[in-house]
Motif scaffolding. Structure first.
Motif, PDB file in Angstrom:
ATOM      1  N   ILE A  40       0.831  -1.204   0.000  1.00  0.00           N
ATOM      2  CA  ILE A  40       0.000   0.000   0.000  1.00  0.00           C
ATOM      3  C   ILE A  40       0.867   1.257   0.000  1.00  0.00           C
ATOM      4  CG2 ILE A  40      -1.763   1.294   1.275  1.00  0.00           C
ATOM      5  CD1 ILE A  40      -2.649  -1.369  -0.232  1.00  0.00           C
ATOM      6  N   GLU A  41       1.929   1.265   0.785  1.00  0.00           N
ATOM      7  CA  GLU A  41       2.827   2.430   0.816  1.00  0.00           C
ATOM      8  C   GLU A  41       3.457   2.659  -0.556  1.00  0.00           C
ATOM      9  OE1 GLU A  41       5.476   1.409   4.015  1.00  0.00           O
ATOM     10  OE2 GLU A  41       4.051   2.106   5.551  1.00  0.00           O
ATOM     11  N   ARG A  42       3.893   1.590  -1.212  1.00  0.00           N
ATOM     12  CA  ARG A  42       4.518   1.715  -2.543  1.00  0.00           C
ATOM     13  C   ARG A  42       3.499   2.184  -3.583  1.00  0.00           C
ATOM     14  NH1 ARG A  42       9.436   0.044  -3.638  1.00  0.00           N
ATOM     15  NH2 ARG A  42      10.672  -0.960  -2.026  1.00  0.00           N
ATOM     16  N   LEU A  43       2.276   1.669  -3.518  1.00  0.00           N
ATOM     17  CA  LEU A  43       1.229   2.152  -4.433  1.00  0.00           C
ATOM     18  C   LEU A  43       0.971   3.638  -4.205  1.00  0.00           C
ATOM     19  CD1 LEU A  43      -1.428  -0.720  -4.513  1.00  0.00           C
ATOM     20  CD2 LEU A  43      -0.027   0.089  -6.427  1.00  0.00           C
ATOM     21  N   GLN A  53      -8.614  12.438  -6.936  1.00  0.00           N
ATOM     22  CA  GLN A  53      -9.516  12.926  -5.892  1.00  0.00           C
ATOM     23  C   GLN A  53     -10.424  11.826  -5.360  1.00  0.00           C
ATOM     24  OE1 GLN A  53     -10.743  16.004  -8.784  1.00  0.00           O
ATOM     25  NE2 GLN A  53     -10.705  17.384  -7.014  1.00  0.00           N
ATOM     26  N   ARG A  54     -10.541  10.740  -6.116  1.00  0.00           N
ATOM     27  CA  ARG A  54     -11.399   9.613  -5.738  1.00  0.00           C
ATOM     28  C   ARG A  54     -10.809   8.335  -6.316  1.00  0.00           C
ATOM     29  NH1 ARG A  54     -17.029  11.269  -4.743  1.00  0.00           N
ATOM     30  NH2 ARG A  54     -17.123  13.530  -4.839  1.00  0.00           N
ATOM     31  N   ILE A  55     -11.167   7.225  -5.682  1.00  0.00           N
ATOM     32  CA  ILE A  55     -10.709   5.918  -6.139  1.00  0.00           C
ATOM     33  C   ILE A  55     -11.900   5.085  -6.578  1.00  0.00           C
ATOM     34  CG2 ILE A  55      -9.758   3.705  -5.328  1.00  0.00           C
ATOM     35  CD1 ILE A  55      -7.728   5.312  -3.722  1.00  0.00           C
ATOM     36  N   LEU A  56     -11.742   4.402  -7.704  1.00  0.00           N
ATOM     37  CA  LEU A  56     -12.693   3.394  -8.168  1.00  0.00           C
ATOM     38  C   LEU A  56     -12.000   2.046  -8.044  1.00  0.00           C
ATOM     39  CD1 LEU A  56     -14.084   5.117 -11.389  1.00  0.00           C
ATOM     40  CD2 LEU A  56     -15.349   4.676  -9.277  1.00  0.00           C
ATOM     41  N   ALA A  57     -12.513   1.177  -7.170  1.00  0.00           N
ATOM     42  CA  ALA A  57     -11.903  -0.133  -6.939  1.00  0.00           C
ATOM     43  C   ALA A  57     -12.742  -1.207  -7.621  1.00  0.00           C
ATOM     44  CB  ALA A  57     -11.807  -0.404  -5.446  1.00  0.00           C
ATOM     45  N   ILE A  58     -12.061  -2.071  -8.380  1.00  0.00           N
ATOM     46  CA  ILE A  58     -12.729  -3.089  -9.189  1.00  0.00           C
ATOM     47  C   ILE A  58     -12.905  -4.381  -8.393  1.00  0.00           C
ATOM     48  CG2 ILE A  58     -12.584  -4.464 -11.301  1.00  0.00           C
ATOM     49  CD1 ILE A  58     -10.883  -2.203 -12.517  1.00  0.00           C
ATOM     50  N   GLU A  59     -14.106  -4.926  -8.499  1.00  0.00           N
ATOM     51  CA  GLU A  59     -14.474  -6.179  -7.823  1.00  0.00           C
ATOM     52  C   GLU A  59     -13.535  -7.306  -8.209  1.00  0.00           C
ATOM     53  OE1 GLU A  59     -18.286  -9.144  -7.957  1.00  0.00           O
ATOM     54  OE2 GLU A  59     -18.700  -7.017  -8.011  1.00  0.00           O
ATOM     55  N   PHE A  65      -7.204  -3.720  -2.074  1.00  0.00           N
ATOM     56  CA  PHE A  65      -6.140  -2.742  -2.266  1.00  0.00           C
ATOM     57  C   PHE A  65      -6.697  -1.328  -2.392  1.00  0.00           C
ATOM     58  CE2 PHE A  65      -4.506  -6.839  -3.627  1.00  0.00           C
ATOM     59  CZ  PHE A  65      -3.386  -6.930  -2.806  1.00  0.00           C
ATOM     60  N   GLY A  66      -7.849  -1.197  -3.037  1.00  0.00           N
ATOM     61  CA  GLY A  66      -8.469   0.118  -3.182  1.00  0.00           C
ATOM     62  C   GLY A  66      -8.840   0.732  -1.847  1.00  0.00           C
ATOM     63  N   ALA A  67      -9.409  -0.072  -0.941  1.00  0.00           N
ATOM     64  CA  ALA A  67      -9.807   0.445   0.371  1.00  0.00           C
ATOM     65  C   ALA A  67      -8.590   0.876   1.186  1.00  0.00           C
ATOM     66  CB  ALA A  67     -10.614  -0.611   1.126  1.00  0.00           C
ATOM     67  N   ALA A  68      -7.564   0.043   1.194  1.00  0.00           N
ATOM     68  CA  ALA A  68      -6.359   0.394   1.947  1.00  0.00           C
ATOM     69  C   ALA A  68      -5.674   1.626   1.351  1.00  0.00           C
ATOM     70  CB  ALA A  68      -5.398  -0.797   1.990  1.00  0.00           C
ATOM     71  N   GLY A  74      -6.319   9.229   2.040  1.00  0.00           N
ATOM     72  CA  GLY A  74      -7.394  10.091   2.543  1.00  0.00           C
ATOM     73  C   GLY A  74      -8.415  10.428   1.469  1.00  0.00           C
ATOM     74  N   LEU A  75      -8.694   9.469   0.580  1.00  0.00           N
ATOM     75  CA  LEU A  75      -9.618   9.692  -0.531  1.00  0.00           C
ATOM     76  C   LEU A  75     -10.870   8.826  -0.384  1.00  0.00           C
ATOM     77  CD1 LEU A  75      -7.133   9.622  -3.566  1.00  0.00           C
ATOM     78  CD2 LEU A  75      -8.063  11.623  -2.368  1.00  0.00           C
ATOM     79  N   PRO A  76     -11.989   9.287  -0.940  1.00  0.00           N
ATOM     80  CA  PRO A  76     -13.175   8.421  -0.985  1.00  0.00           C
ATOM     81  C   PRO A  76     -12.978   7.308  -2.000  1.00  0.00           C
ATOM     82  CG  PRO A  76     -13.633  10.531  -2.048  1.00  0.00           C
ATOM     83  CD  PRO A  76     -12.237  10.614  -1.490  1.00  0.00           C
ATOM     84  N   MET A  77     -13.610   6.157  -1.721  1.00  0.00           N
ATOM     85  CA  MET A  77     -13.530   5.023  -2.619  1.00  0.00           C
ATOM     86  C   MET A  77     -14.927   4.592  -3.033  1.00  0.00           C
ATOM     87  SD  MET A  77     -12.049   1.184  -2.079  1.00  0.00           S
ATOM     88  CE  MET A  77     -13.606   0.384  -1.750  1.00  0.00           C
TER      89      MET A  77
END
Length: 173
Positions: A40-43, A53-59, A65-68, A74-77
């Motif tokens: 997560i730190e490297r990403l 400004q926002r993250i879209l995490a794929i099922e 990884f998107g949530a972490a 500090g972004l919404p997912m």
């Protein structure tokens, strides 16, 4: 941890989900707290300059990884799911698979025009799924800031399907 150390925690599972496929199993990485933290730190470091400004995490593994990553930055997912899995009004995109077509959906209010989105998944292979999510972003007049993956199957040339948008991938095979 180095990318090589992280790579060592990815397990190959031959003939899954069907004969001839070598599945990349991320569960050993998830079972190792230091490795997951490092991932997560490297990403986060890799996407730092993209202005998302926002993250879209794929099922579904992209949710992990998107949530972490959303927490770290500090972004919404927002969740990108298969058709019929979201409880509210959604928008959909159809995309081609090697054996047919499939659909992905996101809540209709998740993609805001003008906002910058980072698409996150565990792995990029041919790039079709990630490109479909990018299409959802563009159709809503939002900005695709980039893509982030833990694993890239570089021999499948998935980046080509993503156009000129920045791609961050930690581990390549």
């Amino acid at each position: 941890m180095t990318p090589e150390q992280l790579r060592g925690l990815i397990r190959d599972v031959p003939d899954f989900p069907k004969p001839g496929i070598v599945f990349k199993d991320i569960t050993p990485l998830l079972e190792h707290p230091q490795a997951f933290r490092s991932t997560i730190e490297r990403l986060a470091e890799g996407v730092d300059g993209l202005g998302a400004q926002r993250i879209l995490a794929i099922e579904s593994r992209g949710f992990i990884f998107g949530a972490a990553l959303a927490h770290e930055l500090g972004l919404p997912m927002h969740l990108v799911r298969k058709r019929g899995k979201l409880p509210r009004e959604s928008i959909s995109v159809e995309y081609t698979l090697e054996y047919g077509v499939d659909h992905l959906e996101v809540h209709a209010d998740a993609i805001v025009p003008g906002e910058r989105y980072l698409v996150v998944d565990d792995l990029i292979a041919t790039g079709g799924t990630a490109a479909a999510v990018g299409e959802l972003v563009s159709r809503q007049s939002a900005v695709l800031a980039g893509y982030a993956f833990v694993i890239e199957l570089a021999f499948l040339s998935g980046r080509k399907a993503l156009g000129d948008v920045p791609v961050v991938a930690l581990i390549d095979f």
